[in-house]
Design a protein around this motif. Structure first.
Motif, PDB file in Angstrom:
ATOM      1  N   LEU A 207       0.819  -1.206   0.000  1.00  6.38           N
ATOM      2  CA  LEU A 207       0.000   0.000   0.000  1.00  6.38           C
ATOM      3  C   LEU A 207       0.858   1.262   0.000  1.00  6.38           C
ATOM      4  CD1 LEU A 207      -2.792  -1.063   2.528  1.00  6.38           C
ATOM      5  CD2 LEU A 207      -3.035  -0.750   0.056  1.00  6.38           C
TER       6      LEU A 207
ATOM      7  N   ARG B 124       1.294   3.485  -5.235  1.00  9.01           N
ATOM      8  CA  ARG B 124       0.852   4.675  -5.968  1.00  9.01           C
ATOM      9  C   ARG B 124       1.848   5.112  -7.035  1.00  9.01           C
ATOM     10  NH1 ARG B 124      -2.597   9.076  -5.082  1.00  9.01           N
ATOM     11  NH2 ARG B 124      -3.189   8.279  -3.038  1.00  9.01           N
TER      12      ARG B 124
ATOM     13  N   LEU C  47      -8.305  -1.453  -5.024  1.00  4.27           N
ATOM     14  CA  LEU C  47      -8.234  -0.008  -4.865  1.00  4.27           C
ATOM     15  C   LEU C  47      -7.833   0.629  -6.191  1.00  4.27           C
ATOM     16  CD1 LEU C  47      -6.314   0.334  -1.463  1.00  4.27           C
ATOM     17  CD2 LEU C  47      -8.711   0.954  -1.866  1.00  4.27           C
TER      18      LEU C  47
ATOM     19  N   THR D 221      -9.473   4.297   4.286  1.00  4.92           N
ATOM     20  CA  THR D 221      -9.234   3.778   2.936  1.00  4.92           C
ATOM     21  C   THR D 221     -10.473   3.023   2.444  1.00  4.92           C
ATOM     22  OG1 THR D 221      -6.871   3.560   3.389  1.00  4.92           O
ATOM     23  CG2 THR D 221      -7.741   2.321   1.523  1.00  4.92           C
TER      24      THR D 221
ATOM     25  N   PHE E 285      -6.410   0.827   8.439  1.00  7.55           N
ATOM     26  CA  PHE E 285      -6.588   1.877   7.432  1.00  7.55           C
ATOM     27  C   PHE E 285      -8.057   2.283   7.368  1.00  7.55           C
ATOM     28  CE2 PHE E 285      -2.868  -0.557   6.199  1.00  7.55           C
ATOM     29  CZ  PHE E 285      -1.933   0.422   5.842  1.00  7.55           C
TER      30      PHE E 285
ATOM     31  N   GLU F 236      -7.368   6.116  -4.654  1.00  6.12           N
ATOM     32  CA  GLU F 236      -7.933   5.695  -3.367  1.00  6.12           C
ATOM     33  C   GLU F 236      -6.880   5.224  -2.393  1.00  6.12           C
ATOM     34  OE1 GLU F 236     -12.306   4.031  -4.809  1.00  6.12           O
ATOM     35  OE2 GLU F 236     -10.550   2.693  -4.835  1.00  6.12           O
ATOM     36  N   LEU F 237      -5.646   5.092  -2.858  1.00  3.05           N
ATOM     37  CA  LEU F 237      -4.581   4.561  -1.992  1.00  3.05           C
ATOM     38  C   LEU F 237      -4.298   5.515  -0.844  1.00  3.05           C
ATOM     39  CD1 LEU F 237      -2.294   3.136  -4.763  1.00  3.05           C
ATOM     40  CD2 LEU F 237      -3.076   1.847  -2.774  1.00  3.05           C
ATOM     41  N   PRO F 238      -3.992   4.959   0.332  1.00  3.22           N
ATOM     42  CA  PRO F 238      -3.723   5.820   1.489  1.00  3.22           C
ATOM     43  C   PRO F 238      -2.411   6.592   1.321  1.00  3.22           C
ATOM     44  CG  PRO F 238      -3.248   3.532   1.997  1.00  3.22           C
ATOM     45  CD  PRO F 238      -3.915   3.540   0.669  1.00  3.22           C
TER      46      PRO F 238
END
Length: 297
Positions: A243, A247, A291, A274, A271, A295-297
């Motif tokens: 995670l 990104r 995801l 998320t 999370f 939307e990734l944390p």
């Protein structure tokens, strides 16, 4: 008992009954393709005798030769004595209609992501031919990379694993499917060897067994590489790292799909902001999340 079986049992039906009795008596664990003694014994005997795996009934009353009985009894004995998953005894595992070579350098393939790839991740991916770059993290035997190559024929696929031993098995499977031109095997720790690379889709079936579960695993699971199973105290060490790094390796509007075992509650607690999308599989909607990049944390 096995010496007596060699002289007194004659047909495949005899040997099958004997195997089921001995497997139940030994309290074997079934979780690597079959979930009961009968199915596993039938597969093991048919494979050992070089018979079609889907054609048990016509051969049940066939008489085995002495050498055939010896070979079958030997593999039954090894399954019990060594507590080896049956896939390591036959050096093969199946995901649907796809066969993969396996040995103890990799875990036995079993992934709900395989089901989703057979459907080309519909409806999350509209056009399978528009997917041109896929990353398979923790590839192991390369089973998911190979399924992805068939699902997305226009894609070049990077299949990454930290273990050179696992990648040797992956190479054999990639070559068996004649996919060396489409699948690149990469040794490295998750994204470390992928600087500057971006993908339309990242899939991962990483280690996800927590410390408490590792301490109580059945012996059959302990025959698999611990590196491919254990993932810290809560089972999420590798998922957190994925995670954190995904990104920068995803193209705009790209997708991340990760399998996490029984860790849904722990992941959502870790999370809470998320918006995980949980994908439906044959076992339910708690094992694989999706995801989008934004939307990734």
């Amino acid at each position: 008992m096995f010496e007596q079986a060699q002289t007194e049992l004659s047909t495949l039906r005899d040997l099958l009954r004997f195997a089921v009795s001995r497997f139940n008596e030994a309290k074997l664990f079934f979780g690597h393709g079959a979930d009961n003694a009968w199915d596993e014994a039938a597969y093991l005997l048919l494979h050992s005798l070089h018979l079609p795996l889907e054609r048990l009934e016509p051969f049940l009353d066939a008489t085995l030769t002495r050498d055939e009985r010896a070979a079958v009894l030997q593999v039954i004995d090894r399954r019990i004595r060594e507590r080896l998953p049956v896939a390591y005894l036959t050096n093969e595992a199946w995901l649907g209609e796809y066969r993969f070579y396996v040995d103890q350098r990799v875990i036995v393939p079993r992934s709900f992501i395989a089901e989703l790839l057979r459907e080309q991740l519909t409806p999350w991916i509209d056009d399978a031919h528009a997917v041109t770059a896929v990353l398979d993290l923790c590839t192991g035997s390369a089973c998911l990379a190979i399924l992805a190559a068939h699902a997305f024929p226009a894609a070049r696929i990077d299949a990454v694993d930290i273990s050179p031993e696992a990648l040797a098995v992956a190479r054999r499977n990639v070559d068996d499917y004649d996919l060396a031109a489409q699948i690149r095997l990469v040794q490295g720790d998750l994204f470390v060897a992928l600087k500057g690379k971006r993908y339309d889709l990242i899939i991962a079936n990483p280690p996800y067994v927590n410390a408490a579960s590792m301490a109580t695993l059945p012996e059959e699971y302990r025959r698999e590489p611990e590196l491919a199973l254990a993932s810290g105290l809560d089972g999420l060490d590798l998922t957190r790292a994925i995670l954190a790094g995904a990104r920068q390796h995803l193209r705009p509007n790209a997708l991340l799909v990760v399998e996490i075992g029984h860790n849904r509650d722990a992941l959502e607690a870790a999370f809470p902001a998320t918006p995980f999308t949980w994908l439906d599989t044959s076992a339910g909607d708690q094992y694989v999340f999706l995801l989008h990049r934004d939307e990734l944390p």
